[in-house]
Design an enzyme around this catalytic site. Structure first.
Site, PDB file in Angstrom:
ATOM      1  N   HIS A  41       0.852  -1.185   0.000  1.00 21.62           N
ATOM      2  CA  HIS A  41       0.000   0.000   0.000  1.00 21.62           C
ATOM      3  C   HIS A  41       0.890   1.239   0.000  1.00 21.62           C
ATOM      4  O   HIS A  41       2.021   1.204   0.505  1.00 21.62           O
ATOM      5  CB  HIS A  41      -0.886   0.034   1.236  1.00 21.62           C
ATOM      6  N   GLU A  43       0.881   3.877   1.796  1.00 17.65           N
ATOM      7  CA  GLU A  43       1.325   4.287   3.131  1.00 17.65           C
ATOM      8  C   GLU A  43       2.467   3.419   3.640  1.00 17.65           C
ATOM      9  O   GLU A  43       3.427   3.912   4.228  1.00 17.65           O
ATOM     10  CB  GLU A  43       0.169   4.221   4.147  1.00 17.65           C
ATOM     11  N   CYS A  71      -6.241   1.969   5.734  1.00 12.91           N
ATOM     12  CA  CYS A  71      -6.858   0.717   6.176  1.00 12.91           C
ATOM     13  C   CYS A  71      -6.284   0.329   7.545  1.00 12.91           C
ATOM     14  O   CYS A  71      -5.411   1.009   8.086  1.00 12.91           O
ATOM     15  CB  CYS A  71      -6.584  -0.381   5.146  1.00 12.91           C
ATOM     16  N   CYS A  74      -2.400  -0.258   7.423  1.00 14.45           N
ATOM     17  CA  CYS A  74      -1.644   0.989   7.300  1.00 14.45           C
ATOM     18  C   CYS A  74      -1.770   1.845   8.554  1.00 14.45           C
ATOM     19  O   CYS A  74      -0.787   2.441   8.997  1.00 14.45           O
ATOM     20  CB  CYS A  74      -2.100   1.754   6.066  1.00 14.45           C
TER      21      CYS A  74
END
Length: 142
Positions: A41, A43, A71, A74
């Protein structure tokens, strides 16, 4: 949003992140599909690169700007990295961990709380994601 657009062009969900600590330290885009890695991801990648560049895992003065609400994974990583602040675009009503579904970033039960500002360019970031998924379903071309 330009990073998110780069992710879309590469076949990934359009999400981009920038980490700032006084100045821009690094940026990343979603790379889950291109890396075939569920943890890639934006992040997570920006935290990894910032730690490498700054030589520390504690990012206590950092602000992370991201196009979509983080999410659970993260958000947990942002707390673990002791990030000071997260600024995000659109909410994620199905998986957001900054308050939409669960509140991890500012949870008083955890050892660190991240300041959160949500809804920045919310309409534009939401449309960017929605257009991607409409195109994926064959409803339109981007």
């Amino acid at each position: 949003m330009e990073l998110a657009e780069r992710a879309r062009r590469a076949g990934d969900v359009p999400i981009g992140a920038v980490l700032v600590c006084g100045t821009v330290v690094c940026e990343a885009r979603n790379e889950k599909e291109s890396r075939r890695d569920a943890t890639a991801h934006a992040e997570m990648l920006v935290l990894q690169e910032a730690s490498r560049r700054l030589g520390a895992w504690r990012l206590a003065e950092a602000t992370v700007y991201v196009t979509k609400e983080p999410c659970v994974m993260c958000a947990g990583a942002l707390v673990a990295a002791r990030v000071k602040r997260v600024v995000y675009g659109c909410r994620d009503p199905k998986g957001g961990a900054a308050g939409s579904v669960v509140g991890i970033l500012d949870n008083p039960a955890l050892n660190h709380r991240v300041q959160v500002t949500g809804g920045v360019l919310e309409g534009e970031t939401a449309e960017q994601l929605q257009a991607f998924f409409r195109a994926k379903r064959g409803e339109e071309r981007i």
